[in-house]
Design an enzyme around this catalytic site. Structure first.
Site, PDB file in Angstrom:
ATOM      1  N   ASP A  35       0.817  -1.211   0.000  1.00 39.74           N
ATOM      2  CA  ASP A  35       0.000   0.000   0.000  1.00 39.74           C
ATOM      3  C   ASP A  35       0.848   1.256   0.000  1.00 39.74           C
ATOM      4  O   ASP A  35       2.066   1.217  -0.119  1.00 39.74           O
ATOM      5  CB  ASP A  35      -1.068  -0.016   1.092  1.00 39.74           C
ATOM      6  CG  ASP A  35      -0.535  -0.341   2.461  1.00 39.74           C
ATOM      7  OD1 ASP A  35      -1.175  -1.120   3.168  1.00 39.74           O
ATOM      8  OD2 ASP A  35       0.547   0.173   2.805  1.00 39.74           O
ATOM      9  N   LYS A  57      -4.629   2.889  -0.235  1.00 34.04           N
ATOM     10  CA  LYS A  57      -4.970   3.240   1.147  1.00 34.04           C
ATOM     11  C   LYS A  57      -5.240   4.729   1.279  1.00 34.04           C
ATOM     12  O   LYS A  57      -5.930   5.159   2.179  1.00 34.04           O
ATOM     13  CB  LYS A  57      -3.866   2.874   2.161  1.00 34.04           C
ATOM     14  CG  LYS A  57      -4.062   1.527   2.904  1.00 34.04           C
ATOM     15  CD  LYS A  57      -5.355   1.413   3.642  1.00 34.04           C
ATOM     16  CE  LYS A  57      -5.886  -0.018   3.658  1.00 34.04           C
ATOM     17  NZ  LYS A  57      -4.993  -0.904   4.421  1.00 34.04           N
ATOM     18  N   ASP A  90       4.747  -1.453  11.219  1.00 32.72           N
ATOM     19  CA  ASP A  90       4.486  -2.784  11.759  1.00 32.72           C
ATOM     20  C   ASP A  90       3.048  -3.172  11.430  1.00 32.72           C
ATOM     21  O   ASP A  90       2.154  -2.347  11.581  1.00 32.72           O
ATOM     22  CB  ASP A  90       4.687  -2.760  13.287  1.00 32.72           C
ATOM     23  CG  ASP A  90       4.429  -4.121  13.893  1.00 32.72           C
ATOM     24  OD1 ASP A  90       5.396  -4.884  14.041  1.00 32.72           O
ATOM     25  OD2 ASP A  90       3.264  -4.451  14.186  1.00 32.72           O
ATOM     26  N   THR A 118       7.887   0.218  13.697  1.00 27.31           N
ATOM     27  CA  THR A 118       6.695   1.063  13.607  1.00 27.31           C
ATOM     28  C   THR A 118       7.085   2.538  13.512  1.00 27.31           C
ATOM     29  O   THR A 118       8.186   2.929  13.928  1.00 27.31           O
ATOM     30  CB  THR A 118       5.755   0.792  14.797  1.00 27.31           C
ATOM     31  OG1 THR A 118       4.505   1.441  14.552  1.00 27.31           O
ATOM     32  CG2 THR A 118       6.336   1.285  16.118  1.00 27.31           C
ATOM     33  N   MET A 170      -1.828   9.188  12.384  1.00 32.38           N
ATOM     34  CA  MET A 170      -2.974   9.709  11.634  1.00 32.38           C
ATOM     35  C   MET A 170      -3.615  10.901  12.351  1.00 32.38           C
ATOM     36  O   MET A 170      -4.835  11.034  12.386  1.00 32.38           O
ATOM     37  CB  MET A 170      -4.022   8.596  11.421  1.00 32.38           C
ATOM     38  CG  MET A 170      -3.517   7.486  10.526  1.00 32.38           C
ATOM     39  SD  MET A 170      -4.565   6.019  10.512  1.00 32.38           S
ATOM     40  CE  MET A 170      -4.009   5.162  11.989  1.00 32.38           C
TER      41      MET A 170
HETATM   42  N1  SAH Z   1       1.397   0.230  10.604  1.00 32.86           N
HETATM   43  C1  SAH Z   1       2.009   1.546  10.545  1.00 32.86           C
HETATM   44  C2  SAH Z   1       1.010   2.650  10.812  1.00 32.86           C
HETATM   45  C3  SAH Z   1      -0.088   2.780   9.791  1.00 32.86           C
HETATM   46  S1  SAH Z   1      -1.178   4.092  10.129  1.00 32.86           S
HETATM   47  C4  SAH Z   1       3.175   1.607  11.516  1.00 32.86           C
HETATM   48  O1  SAH Z   1       3.355   0.695  12.335  1.00 32.86           O
HETATM   49  O2  SAH Z   1       3.936   2.579  11.449  1.00 32.86           O
HETATM   50  C5  SAH Z   1      -0.549   5.378   9.114  1.00 32.86           C
HETATM   51  C6  SAH Z   1       0.055   6.481   9.953  1.00 32.86           C
HETATM   52  O3  SAH Z   1       1.332   6.095  10.435  1.00 32.86           O
HETATM   53  C7  SAH Z   1       0.307   7.762   9.209  1.00 32.86           C
HETATM   54  O4  SAH Z   1      -0.863   8.536   9.106  1.00 32.86           O
HETATM   55  C8  SAH Z   1       1.331   8.432  10.086  1.00 32.86           C
HETATM   56  O5  SAH Z   1       0.749   9.000  11.228  1.00 32.86           O
HETATM   57  C9  SAH Z   1       2.154   7.230  10.550  1.00 32.86           C
HETATM   58  N2  SAH Z   1       3.337   7.035   9.704  1.00 32.86           N
HETATM   59  C10 SAH Z   1       3.653   5.943   8.990  1.00 32.86           C
HETATM   60  N3  SAH Z   1       4.838   6.096   8.361  1.00 32.86           N
HETATM   61  C11 SAH Z   1       5.290   7.319   8.696  1.00 32.86           C
HETATM   62  C12 SAH Z   1       6.447   8.069   8.374  1.00 32.86           C
HETATM   63  N4  SAH Z   1       7.400   7.581   7.578  1.00 32.86           N
HETATM   64  N5  SAH Z   1       6.572   9.300   8.901  1.00 32.86           N
HETATM   65  C13 SAH Z   1       5.625   9.815   9.699  1.00 32.86           C
HETATM   66  N6  SAH Z   1       4.515   9.153  10.047  1.00 32.86           N
HETATM   67  C14 SAH Z   1       4.338   7.924   9.555  1.00 32.86           C
END
Ligand code: SAH
Length: 245
Positions: A35, A57, A90, A118, A170
């Site tokens: 995604d 997504k 993650d 994560t 988010m």
């Molecule tokens: N499973 C993912 C989270 C998915 S939800 C994890 O464990 O990181 C999606 C949210 O994750 C985004 O809206 C943002 O808030 C955060 N996110 C994911 N990658 C990011 C990045 N490289 N920099 C900043 N925020 C990030």
């Protein structure tokens, strides 16, 4: 013979944050479903022979409904394929990983889950903000600023708590509401906040401010998703500990 599904966390962006296991499975994949949050450099590692499927997504862009992704994973595995489901960060942290493998269980498809770095861990490290610190925070909470119904629905009273770091995933769309609500429930307007945009990538940007002014800072700098909020006194350490870029 049935294939197998590997639900893999790709980390927050920097391809070097992939685990060795994720990398090995990616190289051996027949099909990869990924995604929006999976970085281009990681997509580039997928072998040419593998079938690549973007399942989206982004809120308004074309994307497969969650139910169809779940069914597709099962279908491809039943064709005998090695199926990689690649997710940002993650898979079990705000990643709907649980929903995707529930259907596999029901359909009797074998699977493995590979954890990833994560966003909270990746962004904090690359921004120079330790999420816990003996002088500032003994606990850290991971929250989502976005519920299925579009509201934030956060337990505000529990979030205003000494020596606790809040990490909000988010949280950009609801940032004004988050700022107002935390202050209404007693958080000082001067509480330090960082926004990390595109954390761990070459385009990472970090903005620090306080809970009162952070919505304006985000507007002024046109902060875009993906962005992570880190709220708490640990943010003060960023000045001294930042190392990336
Ligand atoms: N499973 C993912 C989270 C998915 S939800 C994890 O464990 O990181 C999606 C949210 O994750 C985004 O809206 C943002 O808030 C955060 N996110 C994911 N990658 C990011 C990045 N490289 N920099 C900043 N925020 C990030």
């Amino acid at each position: 013979m049935n294939g197998k599904v590997y639900l893999i966390g790709a980390g927050p962006g920097d391809p070097e944050l992939l685990t060795l296991k994720a990398h090995r499975l990616l190289l051996g994949a027949d099909v990869v479903l990924y995604d929006r949050l999976v970085g281009d450099e990681i997509i580039a590692l997928i072998p040419d022979a593998a079938e690549k499927m973007y399942v989206g997504k982004a809120k308004s862009l074309h994307s497969l409904p969650q139910g169809e992704i779940n069914s597709l994973l099962a279908k491809k595995a039943k064709e005998g394929k090695s199926v990689v489901r690649l997710k940002g960060g993650d898979p079990f942290i705000f990643g709907r990983g649980g929903e995707e493998i529930e259907e596999l269980v029901e359909e009797g498809v074998e699977f493995e889950v590979v954890p990833g770095v994560t966003a909270a861990a990746g962004c904090a490290a690359y921004a120079g903000i330790p999420l816990t610190h003996r002088d500032y925070a003994q606990s850290v909470r991971f929250l989502t600023g976005h519920l299925k119904d579009g509201s934030t629905g956060l337990p505000w009273d529990e979030l205003v708590h000494p020596a606790q770091t809040l990490v909000i995933y988010m949280g950009l769309t609801g940032l004004a509401e988050i700022s107002d609500s935390l202050q209404r429930f007693g958080m000082l307007g001067s509480m330090p906040v960082a926004i990390v945009e595109k954390g761990t990538t070459k385009r990472q940007r970090v903005f620090t401010s306080d809970i009162k002014n952070i919505p304006q800072i985000a507007l002024d700098n046109e902060v875009k998703s993906p962005a992570l909020l880190i709220i708490g006194e640990v943010v003060l350490l960023q000045d001294k500990l930042s190392w990336y870029n």
